[in-house]
Motif scaffolding. Structure first.
Motif, mmCIF file in Angstrom:
data_model
loop_
_atom_site.group_PDB
_atom_site.id
_atom_site.type_symbol
_atom_site.label_atom_id
_atom_site.label_comp_id
_atom_site.label_asym_id
_atom_site.label_seq_id
_atom_site.Cartn_x
_atom_site.Cartn_y
_atom_site.Cartn_z
ATOM 1 N N LYS A 73 0.811 -1.222 0.000
ATOM 2 C CA LYS A 73 0.000 0.000 0.000
ATOM 3 C C LYS A 73 0.843 1.271 0.000
ATOM 4 C CE LYS A 73 -3.973 -2.129 0.253
ATOM 5 N NZ LYS A 73 -4.933 -2.079 -0.889
ATOM 6 N N ARG A 74 2.000 1.224 0.666
ATOM 7 C CA ARG A 74 2.777 2.446 0.892
ATOM 8 C C ARG A 74 4.071 2.499 0.072
ATOM 9 N NH1 ARG A 74 -1.260 4.074 2.639
ATOM 10 N NH2 ARG A 74 -1.692 5.072 4.650
ATOM 11 N N ASN A 75 4.520 1.360 -0.425
ATOM 12 C CA ASN A 75 5.751 1.295 -1.223
ATOM 13 C C ASN A 75 6.949 1.905 -0.491
ATOM 14 O OD1 ASN A 75 6.989 0.373 -3.592
ATOM 15 N ND2 ASN A 75 6.957 2.408 -4.504
ATOM 16 N N ASP A 76 6.963 1.751 0.836
ATOM 17 C CA ASP A 76 8.071 2.249 1.636
ATOM 18 C C ASP A 76 9.116 1.135 1.745
ATOM 19 O OD1 ASP A 76 9.833 2.978 3.700
ATOM 20 O OD2 ASP A 76 8.297 4.133 4.741
ATOM 21 N N PRO A 77 10.332 1.358 1.249
ATOM 22 C CA PRO A 77 11.336 0.280 1.266
ATOM 23 C C PRO A 77 11.669 -0.219 2.671
ATOM 24 C CG PRO A 77 12.323 2.386 0.620
ATOM 25 C CD PRO A 77 10.843 2.579 0.599
ATOM 26 N N GLN A 78 11.476 0.619 3.702
ATOM 27 C CA GLN A 78 11.717 0.157 5.075
ATOM 28 C C GLN A 78 10.768 -0.966 5.454
ATOM 29 O OE1 GLN A 78 12.928 3.362 8.145
ATOM 30 N NE2 GLN A 78 11.521 4.400 6.742
ATOM 31 N N TYR A 79 9.549 -0.903 4.933
ATOM 32 C CA TYR A 79 8.576 -1.940 5.253
ATOM 33 C C TYR A 79 8.981 -3.272 4.628
ATOM 34 C CZ TYR A 79 5.585 1.985 6.702
ATOM 35 O OH TYR A 79 5.076 3.101 7.320
#
Length: 404
Positions: A73-79
């Motif tokens: 959903k967020r495309n945050d690489p940390q996730y």
């Protein structure tokens, strides 16, 4: 949308978006075990980790699911990096390379602690692995998820009476203590395990649309309609013997409302018109039955022992997260603002009594006088799965409402 203005709904969505980010940040900042890999087995209300605590299959599988779903959903690489950490630890330390399946728990350094095969845990591993495959495209994760399915079907499925037996020894033999936790009945079949088997199967089906898997999901929907849902009270029956004789009168408000929306979603995933219709019909009476557990403050009580007329006066965090999705689902079905009002009051309860505004994450729960339950804020059972999934589901559903 007569009573609740569009701008208020947009404000709610923004709150849920911030909450998702805050919850995930907490797990990245307070639970990562940099020394031994994976995540600490326990972190208390004061954000102090127990670095020697055992690490559970359910916890790591739920972290894997949550961060994989959030990345989508967020495309945050940390996730995705956090999901990778959970996957690598599961793959390295939990997979039983000799007998198949996964261990129930390992110690802080990854050595086997409890080698039993608890079907509930295998189902969550499948759930997390299949979501991680969606996020990463990692074929090892897909193959592991499929393998969990085959292990459950090979050893747990009851070919005589139908359904799934709770637990086995490491080498898949019968065992005396089948309980998921100390508070549970020692019974052969439970609603809770079946609910999460169908959840895992349905998520696997989204990436592996196997015809036999679909038939197994349809069979699980049949079992819920036939045995688990009490069609008089519309609460769920929780414990059974092999022959499907109910062994308890306990009612779990959180499981009621979780099942109300989740079973409908499983039917929608396999695109079965008959089961979609059936579980849309059941969603509202099950939601209304769960709402019997709502307190005046908007919080949902934990459990009710019907035969003894005893209300367990605790408000745990996870039923609140499930209640919000359940009430949103009921609103989707009816457009009755009363369900949105219940959701909003429940969210207000969470913000005032469950969420740790200063320290982050949600507490385990509160007692009737609002005193905190001194249990894990992160741990064997306390994971970002319920509240993280709630925020993701609510935002998706709110988008649909606003688009309408």
């Amino acid at each position: 949308m007569n009573l609740i203005a569009t701008e208020n709904l947009l404000a709610l969505k923004k709150e849920w978006s911030r909450e998702l980010k805050a919850v995930l940040s907490y797990w990245m900042n307070h639970t990562v075990d940099v020394d031994n890999g994976g995540f600490y087995g326990s972190v208390n209300n004061y954000n102090e980790p127990d670095k020697q605590a055992a690490k559970g299959l359910v916890m790591h599988s739920r972290i894997l699911w949550t961060f994989s779903a959030a990345y989508a959903k967020r495309n945050d690489p940390q996730y995705l990096e956090t999901a990778d950490r959970a996957f690598q630890f599961l793959r390295q330390y939990f997979v039983d390379k000799k007998y198949g399946g996964m261990f129930w728990s390992v110690d802080a350094k990854g050595r086997i602690q409890d080698d039993k095969k608890q079907v509930y845990g295998l189902a969550f591993a499948m759930y997390g692995l299949s979501e991680y495959y969606k996020a990463s495209g990692n074929n090892i994760a897909l193959n592991l998820a499929i393998d969990m399915y085959y292990q459950i079907e090979r050893y747990s499925f009851d070919t005589k009476y139908n359904g799934y037996v709770e637990a086995f020894t490491r080498d898949w033999k019968e065992m005396g203590d089948l309980r998921l936790s100390e508070k549970d009945n020692n019974d052969r079949k439970t609603m809770n395990t079946h609910l999460h088997v169908i959840e895992g199967y349905a998520n696997l089906y989204t990436i592996w649309p196997n015809a036999k898997l679909k038939a197994k999901i349809e069979n699980l929907l049949f079992l819920f309609d036939t045995y688990f849902v009490d069609h008089q009270s519309h609460h769920l029956r929780l414990f059974f013997n092999d022959q499907w004789e109910s062994q308890s009168s306990l009612q779990s408000y959180g499981h009621d409302i979780e099942a109300a929306w989740l079973l409908q979603q499983c039917a929608e995933i396999i695109e079965s018109p008959e089961w979609i219709m059936r579980f849309k019909e059941l969603a509202l009476p099950i939601t209304n039955a769960a709402a019997e557990g709502l307190d005046e403050d908007g919080g949902l009580w934990y459990e009710y022992e019907a035969e003894e007329n005893i209300l367990i006066k605790e408000k745990h965090s996870w039923p609140q997260a499930e209640a919000m999705i359940g009430f949103m689902n009921a609103y989707d079905l009816t457009h009755d603002d009363a369900y949105l009002q219940k959701l909003i009051r429940n969210w207000d309860f969470i913000k005032h009594h469950i969420r740790d505004e200063q320290g982050g994450e949600w507490y385990w729960g509160v007692y009737a006088d609002y005193s905190l339950m001194e249990k894990d804020k992160a741990g064997f059972w306390k994971c970002p799965y319920h509240n993280g999934r709630s925020m993701l589901e609510l935002m998706d559903r709110m988008d649909r409402i606003l688009n309408e």
